[in-house]
Design a protein around this motif. Structure first.
Motif, PDB file in Angstrom:
ATOM      1  N   ILE A 163       0.828  -1.207   0.000  1.00  0.00           N
ATOM      2  CA  ILE A 163       0.000   0.000   0.000  1.00  0.00           C
ATOM      3  C   ILE A 163       0.862   1.256   0.000  1.00  0.00           C
ATOM      4  O   ILE A 163       1.936   1.299   0.624  1.00  0.00           O
ATOM      5  N   PHE A 164       0.384   2.258  -0.720  1.00  0.00           N
ATOM      6  CA  PHE A 164       1.004   3.582  -0.737  1.00  0.00           C
ATOM      7  C   PHE A 164      -0.038   4.608  -0.304  1.00  0.00           C
ATOM      8  O   PHE A 164      -1.222   4.491  -0.650  1.00  0.00           O
ATOM      9  N   VAL A 165       0.427   5.618   0.442  1.00  0.00           N
ATOM     10  CA  VAL A 165      -0.434   6.690   0.931  1.00  0.00           C
ATOM     11  C   VAL A 165       0.235   8.021   0.580  1.00  0.00           C
ATOM     12  O   VAL A 165       1.422   8.215   0.861  1.00  0.00           O
ATOM     13  N   ARG A 166      -0.515   8.913  -0.036  1.00  0.00           N
ATOM     14  CA  ARG A 166       0.003  10.250  -0.332  1.00  0.00           C
ATOM     15  C   ARG A 166      -0.623  11.253   0.621  1.00  0.00           C
ATOM     16  O   ARG A 166      -1.837  11.465   0.602  1.00  0.00           O
ATOM     17  N   ILE A 167       0.213  11.849   1.464  1.00  0.00           N
ATOM     18  CA  ILE A 167      -0.218  12.928   2.345  1.00  0.00           C
ATOM     19  C   ILE A 167       0.451  14.204   1.853  1.00  0.00           C
ATOM     20  O   ILE A 167       1.682  14.282   1.784  1.00  0.00           O
ATOM     21  N   ASN A 168      -0.354  15.177   1.464  1.00  0.00           N
ATOM     22  CA  ASN A 168       0.116  16.362   0.745  1.00  0.00           C
ATOM     23  C   ASN A 168       0.880  15.896  -0.499  1.00  0.00           C
ATOM     24  O   ASN A 168       0.321  15.201  -1.319  1.00  0.00           O
ATOM     25  N   ASP A 169       2.159  16.200  -0.598  1.00  0.00           N
ATOM     26  CA  ASP A 169       2.903  15.787  -1.786  1.00  0.00           C
ATOM     27  C   ASP A 169       3.946  14.713  -1.487  1.00  0.00           C
ATOM     28  O   ASP A 169       4.857  14.487  -2.290  1.00  0.00           O
ATOM     29  N   THR A 170       3.820  14.046  -0.351  1.00  0.00           N
ATOM     30  CA  THR A 170       4.763  12.994   0.020  1.00  0.00           C
ATOM     31  C   THR A 170       4.094  11.630  -0.104  1.00  0.00           C
ATOM     32  O   THR A 170       2.981  11.420   0.388  1.00  0.00           O
ATOM     33  N   LEU A 171       4.790  10.712  -0.761  1.00  0.00           N
ATOM     34  CA  LEU A 171       4.277   9.357  -0.962  1.00  0.00           C
ATOM     35  C   LEU A 171       4.895   8.438   0.085  1.00  0.00           C
ATOM     36  O   LEU A 171       6.116   8.304   0.172  1.00  0.00           O
ATOM     37  N   LEU A 172       4.046   7.806   0.879  1.00  0.00           N
ATOM     38  CA  LEU A 172       4.485   6.971   1.992  1.00  0.00           C
ATOM     39  C   LEU A 172       4.184   5.505   1.713  1.00  0.00           C
ATOM     40  O   LEU A 172       3.170   5.176   1.101  1.00  0.00           O
ATOM     41  N   THR A 173       5.054   4.629   2.189  1.00  0.00           N
ATOM     42  CA  THR A 173       4.756   3.204   2.197  1.00  0.00           C
ATOM     43  C   THR A 173       5.443   2.573   3.394  1.00  0.00           C
ATOM     44  O   THR A 173       6.445   3.093   3.900  1.00  0.00           O
ATOM     45  N   SER A 174       4.895   1.465   3.847  1.00  0.00           N
ATOM     46  CA  SER A 174       5.430   0.805   5.034  1.00  0.00           C
ATOM     47  C   SER A 174       6.721   0.061   4.707  1.00  0.00           C
ATOM     48  O   SER A 174       6.888  -0.450   3.596  1.00  0.00           O
ATOM     49  N   PRO A 175       7.642  -0.041   5.665  1.00  0.00           N
ATOM     50  CA  PRO A 175       8.870  -0.812   5.436  1.00  0.00           C
ATOM     51  C   PRO A 175       8.568  -2.303   5.393  1.00  0.00           C
ATOM     52  O   PRO A 175       7.621  -2.778   6.027  1.00  0.00           O
ATOM     53  N   THR A 176       9.346  -3.044   4.612  1.00  0.00           N
ATOM     54  CA  THR A 176       9.172  -4.492   4.591  1.00  0.00           C
ATOM     55  C   THR A 176       9.626  -5.072   5.929  1.00  0.00           C
ATOM     56  O   THR A 176      10.429  -4.487   6.649  1.00  0.00           O
ATOM     57  N   SER A 177       9.077  -6.237   6.244  1.00  0.00           N
ATOM     58  CA  SER A 177       9.370  -6.884   7.526  1.00  0.00           C
ATOM     59  C   SER A 177       8.965  -8.347   7.414  1.00  0.00           C
ATOM     60  O   SER A 177       8.641  -8.828   6.334  1.00  0.00           O
ATOM     61  N   ASP A 178       8.948  -9.051   8.547  1.00  0.00           N
ATOM     62  CA  ASP A 178       8.433 -10.422   8.563  1.00  0.00           C
ATOM     63  C   ASP A 178       6.985 -10.490   8.095  1.00  0.00           C
ATOM     64  O   ASP A 178       6.520 -11.524   7.640  1.00  0.00           O
ATOM     65  N   ARG A 179       6.267  -9.363   8.218  1.00  0.00           N
ATOM     66  CA  ARG A 179       4.838  -9.349   7.952  1.00  0.00           C
ATOM     67  C   ARG A 179       4.487  -8.806   6.564  1.00  0.00           C
ATOM     68  O   ARG A 179       3.347  -8.957   6.130  1.00  0.00           O
ATOM     69  N   ILE A 180       5.424  -8.122   5.927  1.00  0.00           N
ATOM     70  CA  ILE A 180       5.098  -7.390   4.708  1.00  0.00           C
ATOM     71  C   ILE A 180       5.929  -7.906   3.540  1.00  0.00           C
ATOM     72  O   ILE A 180       7.151  -8.027   3.631  1.00  0.00           O
ATOM     73  N   LEU A 181       5.266  -8.170   2.425  1.00  0.00           N
ATOM     74  CA  LEU A 181       5.918  -8.707   1.242  1.00  0.00           C
ATOM     75  C   LEU A 181       6.809  -7.663   0.582  1.00  0.00           C
ATOM     76  O   LEU A 181       6.421  -6.495   0.445  1.00  0.00           O
ATOM     77  N   ASP A 182       7.984  -8.099   0.171  1.00  0.00           N
ATOM     78  CA  ASP A 182       8.923  -7.238  -0.553  1.00  0.00           C
ATOM     79  C   ASP A 182       8.510  -7.228  -2.024  1.00  0.00           C
ATOM     80  O   ASP A 182       9.057  -7.944  -2.852  1.00  0.00           O
ATOM     81  N   GLY A 183       7.521  -6.407  -2.342  1.00  0.00           N
ATOM     82  CA  GLY A 183       6.927  -6.411  -3.671  1.00  0.00           C
ATOM     83  C   GLY A 183       7.847  -5.867  -4.744  1.00  0.00           C
ATOM     84  O   GLY A 183       8.511  -4.840  -4.549  1.00  0.00           O
ATOM     85  N   VAL A 184       7.868  -6.525  -5.899  1.00  0.00           N
ATOM     86  CA  VAL A 184       8.680  -6.058  -7.026  1.00  0.00           C
ATOM     87  C   VAL A 184       8.123  -4.740  -7.551  1.00  0.00           C
ATOM     88  O   VAL A 184       8.873  -3.809  -7.849  1.00  0.00           O
ATOM     89  N   THR A 185       6.792  -4.643  -7.655  1.00  0.00           N
ATOM     90  CA  THR A 185       6.181  -3.388  -8.097  1.00  0.00           C
ATOM     91  C   THR A 185       6.435  -2.294  -7.078  1.00  0.00           C
ATOM     92  O   THR A 185       6.727  -1.139  -7.450  1.00  0.00           O
ATOM     93  N   ARG A 186       6.364  -2.617  -5.801  1.00  0.00           N
ATOM     94  CA  ARG A 186       6.604  -1.644  -4.732  1.00  0.00           C
ATOM     95  C   ARG A 186       7.972  -0.999  -4.858  1.00  0.00           C
ATOM     96  O   ARG A 186       8.117   0.237  -4.851  1.00  0.00           O
ATOM     97  N   LYS A 187       9.017  -1.823  -4.973  1.00  0.00           N
ATOM     98  CA  LYS A 187      10.371  -1.270  -5.024  1.00  0.00           C
ATOM     99  C   LYS A 187      10.603  -0.508  -6.330  1.00  0.00           C
ATOM    100  O   LYS A 187      11.375   0.460  -6.352  1.00  0.00           O
TER     101      LYS A 187
END
Length: 351
Positions: free
Chosen positions: A235-259
């Protein structure tokens, strides 16, 4: 090609029965599949054979202990009929990362890459050229060894099937921020593409659908205070003009599209931050007008804009922007994937 591959062709292709102008996602299958068995402690020679059922004993451990992993990829054709893959080595690496976590033998690079290329060359006519369509590729591995003892199997099968496909999502996507269920936990297999991860998502997602939403935004397993993934996507979130995404971890997939999105965004002047994103931050940004966009990112949909979200009985609509980051980034990444622009990263692999 370094791998010897036995090829058995279909007697008659099914391609004439396919309406390439109206393709569903992932439910029309190409003529052939790649298979390779792990027996007696080693991978055997791969084969390409007609797409057909796989026969297993009822005692096969896949049915009992869930040793099953998969990947998702796409192949494209450009206007000159060149066949292209997008960062396939990342899928091979991640498949083996998943394999290691589930005690499945890792697949050698030559079997993966050479087998995939041979399969695409054989079924090249199945690769759609319509705008927004592609040949979806599903590599997967599972336990075929027999026994009711709770232990890793002694035999496995690697398979690659393909499906000419249209868009993954149609229309606006509305999501519910999850407050009770968790997709994955620390120390678990959330970072792996294990089949069981997705099976466990179905029930909370069904509950969200019954409430009028399309998908769930997963939160952390401990406090449910931080958003982590959108359905089966990053998931990506844009707050004002900054694009945020969560860091990968044991719980989050290291997505090819994400990177890929993170790299392209930075190189095109979009400020990005990889950090924990609290639910409170997102809700407050929605209330004060600073939340501009939310979108999921993954191989199947590439980028799927989120039109609105629900949380604690409240619903929030996202603004309709003239030139959202989601549209900009989707065009930039798909233009690379389909050879409509230069590829400064070396991500595009010609077959």
């Amino acid at each position: 090609m370094t791998t010897s591959i036995e090829i058995k062709r279909v007697e008659k292709s099914n391609i004439s029965s396919v309406d390439f102008d109206n393709l569903p996602f992932g439910s029309v299958y190409s003529d052939h599949m790649l298979t390779c068995d792990f027996v007696n402690g080693k991978w055997q020679s791969p084969k390409i054979e007609p797409f057909a059922p796989i026969s297993l004993m009822p005692s096969a451990k896949i049915f009992h202990y869930g040793q099953s992993i998969f990947e998702g990829m796409k192949a494209y054709k450009d206007k000159d009929e060149n066949i292209m893959l997008f960062r396939p080595e990342e899928n091979w690496k991640r498949l083996n990362k998943s394999a290691k976590r589930l005690v499945i033998p890792e697949i050698p690079e030559d079997i993966f890459m050479d087998g995939l290329k041979a399969l695409l060359e054989l079924d090249s006519d199945w690769i759609p050229t319509n705008e927004g369509s592609s040949l979806y590729i599903r590599p997967f591995m599972f336990a075929t060894g027999n026994g009711f003892h709770a232990s890793p199997a002694d035999a496995y099968k690697f398979v690659v099937c393909t499906a000419p496909s249209g868009a993954y999502f149609g229309g606006k996507v509305k999501v519910l921020i999850e407050e009770n269920y968790a997709r994955a936990a620390n120390g678990g297999v959330g970072f792996a593409k294990a089949g069981g991860n997705y099976a466990a998502q179905f029930y909370p997602t069904q509950l969200a659908i019954e409430k009028g939403y399309n998908q769930v935004i997963w939160t952390d397993d401990n406090t449910h205070e931080y958003i982590e993934e959108a359905g089966a996507m990053n998931i990506f979130v844009r707050i004002n003009d900054t694009l945020l995404t969560s860091p990968t971890s044991d719980r989050i997939l290291d997505g090819v599209t994400r990177k890929s999105i993170l790299q392209i965004a930075e190189d095109n002047g979009i400020k990005t931050e990889v950090r924990k994103i609290s639910v409170t931050e997102v809700v407050e940004a929605a209330k004060n007008g600073n939340l501009k966009e939310m979108f999921g990112a993954g191989t199947a949909a590439v980028i799927s804009p989120i039109a609105g979200f629900g949380y604690k009985e409240d619903d929030f609509d996202l603004p309709v922007l003239e030139n959202p980051y989601a549209s900009q980034l989707k065009k930039l990444i798909t233009d690379i994937q389909t050879n409509k622009t230069e590829d400064p990263y070396g991500w595009r692999v010609m077959i």
